[in-house]
Design an enzyme around this catalytic site. Structure first.
Site, PDB file in Angstrom:
ATOM      1  N   HIS A 157       7.280 -47.614  -3.784  1.00 27.58           N
ATOM      2  CA  HIS A 157       8.502 -46.309  -2.534  1.00 27.58           C
ATOM      3  C   HIS A 157       7.616 -45.890  -1.388  1.00 27.58           C
ATOM      4  CE1 HIS A 157      11.319 -46.895  -5.782  1.00 27.58           C
ATOM      5  NE2 HIS A 157      10.026 -47.486  -6.963  1.00 27.58           N
ATOM      6  N   ASP A 364       8.907 -43.565   6.865  1.00 25.25           N
ATOM      7  CA  ASP A 364       9.197 -44.013   5.940  1.00 25.25           C
ATOM      8  C   ASP A 364       9.277 -45.297   5.130  1.00 25.25           C
ATOM      9  OD1 ASP A 364      11.220 -43.080   3.772  1.00 25.25           O
ATOM     10  OD2 ASP A 364      12.871 -42.359   5.361  1.00 25.25           O
TER      11      ASP A 364
HETATM   12  P1  ADQ Z   1      13.980 -41.325  -0.368  1.00 26.36           P
HETATM   13  O1  ADQ Z   1      12.448 -40.538   0.300  1.00 26.36           O
HETATM   14  O2  ADQ Z   1      14.911 -40.116  -1.087  1.00 26.36           O
HETATM   15  O3  ADQ Z   1      13.263 -42.339  -1.002  1.00 26.36           O
HETATM   16  P2  ADQ Z   1      16.133 -42.419   0.749  1.00 26.36           P
HETATM   17  O4  ADQ Z   1      14.989 -44.016   0.473  1.00 26.36           O
HETATM   18  O5  ADQ Z   1      16.742 -42.402   1.858  1.00 26.36           O
HETATM   19  O6  ADQ Z   1      14.905 -41.803   1.100  1.00 26.36           O
HETATM   20  O7  ADQ Z   1      16.864 -42.756  -0.480  1.00 26.36           O
HETATM   21  C1  ADQ Z   1      17.655 -40.976  -0.424  1.00 26.36           C
HETATM   22  C2  ADQ Z   1      18.279 -41.671  -1.115  1.00 26.36           C
HETATM   23  O8  ADQ Z   1      19.170 -40.099  -1.754  1.00 26.36           O
HETATM   24  C3  ADQ Z   1      19.797 -42.139  -0.734  1.00 26.36           C
HETATM   25  O9  ADQ Z   1      20.222 -42.508  -1.845  1.00 26.36           O
HETATM   26  C4  ADQ Z   1      20.864 -41.285  -0.148  1.00 26.36           C
HETATM   27  O10 ADQ Z   1      21.758 -41.276  -0.139  1.00 26.36           O
HETATM   28  C5  ADQ Z   1      20.393 -39.704  -1.222  1.00 26.36           C
HETATM   29  N1  ADQ Z   1      20.963 -38.885  -0.643  1.00 26.36           N
HETATM   30  C6  ADQ Z   1      20.358 -38.252   0.616  1.00 26.36           C
HETATM   31  N2  ADQ Z   1      20.298 -37.116   0.904  1.00 26.36           N
HETATM   32  C7  ADQ Z   1      21.222 -36.407  -0.262  1.00 26.36           C
HETATM   33  C8  ADQ Z   1      22.511 -35.706  -0.106  1.00 26.36           C
HETATM   34  N3  ADQ Z   1      22.912 -34.201   0.890  1.00 26.36           N
HETATM   35  N4  ADQ Z   1      23.499 -35.562  -1.207  1.00 26.36           N
HETATM   36  C9  ADQ Z   1      23.180 -36.767  -1.862  1.00 26.36           C
HETATM   37  N5  ADQ Z   1      22.369 -37.839  -1.675  1.00 26.36           N
HETATM   38  C10 ADQ Z   1      21.691 -37.840  -0.906  1.00 26.36           C
HETATM   39  C11 ADQ Z   1      12.219 -42.622  -0.999  1.00 26.36           C
HETATM   40  C12 ADQ Z   1      11.388 -43.137  -0.069  1.00 26.36           C
HETATM   41  C13 ADQ Z   1      11.924 -44.196   0.568  1.00 26.36           C
HETATM   42  C14 ADQ Z   1      12.687 -45.482  -0.120  1.00 26.36           C
HETATM   43  C15 ADQ Z   1      13.160 -45.274  -1.384  1.00 26.36           C
HETATM   44  C16 ADQ Z   1      14.069 -46.130  -2.326  1.00 26.36           C
HETATM   45  O11 ADQ Z   1      10.834 -42.145   0.395  1.00 26.36           O
HETATM   46  O12 ADQ Z   1      11.096 -44.836   1.600  1.00 26.36           O
HETATM   47  O13 ADQ Z   1      13.889 -45.848   0.599  1.00 26.36           O
HETATM   48  O14 ADQ Z   1      12.135 -44.303  -1.785  1.00 26.36           O
HETATM   49  O15 ADQ Z   1      12.598 -46.891  -2.473  1.00 26.36           O
END
Ligand code: ADQ
Length: 467
Positions: A157, A364
């Site tokens: 990921h 990311d």
């Molecule tokens: P993350 O680093 O966690 O994921 P991201 O892809 O942005 O980053 O996913 C975060 C998830 O958490 C999103 O669905 C978002 O809505 C949710 N989230 C963030 N802040 C929140 C809040 N305050 N309240 C509720 N929900 C919140 C890792 C990798 C990424 C990759 C994903 C999936 O680092 O690059 O895209 O896995 O593969």
């Protein structure tokens, strides 16, 4: 795709299954795939226990959840230690923050061995095993040692770092070699795939041609399988209760002001400090925006037991206070900063109420927030996404305003451009972005990966000798 056999998903954390909508893109994508034909989800329960405890199995919505507790010592060494204090910074090119300890690597191996011991007993002939993320790189090797011959795929990921960075990790050779016990390895982007192939050629004396990679006398398949979101579901969240109520509430609070929104786990990879700085520059350069724009940053605390995260949080508090101290007026606070996780439907409403989505990580794997922001917009009056070129999502979401987050002036200029953008241009970009989101949604991600895993030629999976 093979019609027989179960899907067995393995990830560091398991669940939740019910109300999976609350759990973010990855869980939603997996749960759907597991539900399709009844599957097994294996991993850590999220709990620490004094002893080792035994495997717990329960059913939820037709899915078998199989979980193990970790001892406090294993949690510290494996999860907080090697995973979050060593591999996470490494994968995000932050070797200045990487802390390597041999005993933590041992805990990492120990937990992977324990997982393999328990999982091997649960597997049936014809199962396909799909392992997720950097926490579990050695798992397939440990399963193969236990005579597991089923197909095993791995999806990373995070980004895959370049050789020069990867090779700073002591014992990186053994981790890369362990990957060759998998049949298929999936990356988020072509760039990650290319860096992996380069590493195999340059550092392992292997070859990589058209998705077939050989090294250490073994062969595997590798490809890019960009993760996506459930676009229509997320759009619905923003336009039905309670998301639409949050939208209306936010609008009445904003009273005609424009909102910029950032939603990120509180992590140094997400570019929050530079984002605050860029917002300060934007306000400095555009006095007419004073009183008319706010930045809402939602950043739930994560991994707060680690020093790197604690000190980062303090810095961010200071940076937000600096911008507010400099520009706030008695009737206007430019930065609103929440350290809380919010329900996904609430988030959808907040995205919809925001004129600009700011997604500016320094690095990311993909970034699902960028996609969620786009999906939550009103097609008739959509907001604009400002997106870092160093998010995997920038490879696909070409109609966003792409910025280099290391350039504060450029990011500030994009904030201005986004806020001023005419409606025709906003609609044109939004339409194109929605097409891209639909073409690569979460069900395509899982279909493509599982189809590729099923297509790996039958044989002694993972132990296939290179020709
Ligand atoms: P993350 O680093 O966690 O994921 P991201 O892809 O942005 O980053 O996913 C975060 C998830 O958490 C999103 O669905 C978002 O809505 C949710 N989230 C963030 N802040 C929140 C809040 N305050 N309240 C509720 N929900 C919140 C890792 C990798 C990424 C990759 C994903 C999936 O680092 O690059 O895209 O896995 O593969």
């Amino acid at each position: 795709m093979s019609r027989t056999g179960r899907l067995v998903a393995v990830s560091n954390r398991v669940g939740p299954v019910r109300g999976a909508a609350a759990a973010g893109g990855l869980a939603v994508g997996l749960v759907d795939a597991l539900r399709e034909r009844g599957g097994l989800w294996f991993g850590w329960s999220g709990r620490t226990a004094s002893g080792r405890g035994s495997l717990r199995q329960e059913m939820a919505d037709g899915i078998t959840l199989a979980t193990l507790d970790l001892t406090q010592q294993d949690f510290d060494g494996y999860y907080s230690g090697f995973c979050n204090n060593c591999l996470w910074p490494l994968m995000h090119f932050r070797i200045d923050l990487m802390r390597f300890e041999h005993r933590q690597l041992e805990a990492y191996r120990r937990v992977n061995t324990r997982f393999a011991q328990s999982l091997a007993r649960l597997l049936r002939a014809g199962d396909r095993v799909w392992v997720h993320d950097y926490h579990l790189i050695p798992l397939a090797e440990e399963l193969r040692r236990r005579r597991v011959r089923q197909r095993i795929g791995f999806f990373l990921h995070t980004p895959f770092p370049p050789t020069e960075i990867l090779s700073t990790l002591p014992e990186h050779e053994s981790l890369i070699r362990a990957l060759f016990a998998y049949d298929l390895i999936g990356f988020q982007t072509e760039e990650d795939l290319v860096r992996f192939q380069e590493h195999i050629r340059r550092a392992c004396g292997g070859t990589a041609k058209g998705g077939v990679v050989t090294a250490f006398g073994r062969e595997l398949r590798a490809g890019a399988f960009p993760i996506g979101i459930d676009v229509d579901q997320f759009h619905r969240y923003a336009f039905t209760a309670p998301g639409n109520r949050e939208f209306a509430r936010m609008q009445s609070v904003l009273r005609g002001r424009d909102q910029f929104i950032g939603v990120d786990r509180l992590d140094y990879s997400k570019g929050l400090l530079r984002r605050m700085d860029a917002f300060g520059r934007y306000l400095e350069g555009h006095p007419k925006a004073h009183g008319k724009v706010i930045l809402l940053q939602v950043a739930p605390v994560s991994r707060s037991d680690l020093i790197a995260y604690r000190s980062f949080r303090q810095e961010l508090d200071r940076e937000a206070a600096r911008v507010n101290g400099r520009f706030a007026r008695f009737d206007w606070t430019p930065v609103h900063y929440l350290n809380r996780a919010l329900p996904r439907r609430t988030l959808a409403g907040l995205y919809r109420a925001s004129r600009v989505g700011i997604v500016t990580p320094m690095r990311d794997g993909m970034n699902l927030v960028a996609m969620e922001y786009v999906a939550a917009q009103d097609p008739a009056d959509p907001g604009v996404l400002v997106l870092s070129r160093f998010a995997g999502a920038a490879q696909y979401l070409r109609e966003a305003l792409i910025v280099n987050p290391y350039d504060g002036e450029e990011t500030a200029a994009a904030m201005h451009l986004a806020r001023e953008m005419r409606i025709q241009e906003r609609r044109r970009r939004h339409e194109a972005l929605m097409r891209r989101l639909r073409a690569r949604d979460v069900s395509r991600w899982r279909r493509d990966f599982l189809a590729a895993l099923s297509e790996v030629p039958a044989g002694r999976q993972g132990l296939r000798k290179a020709r």
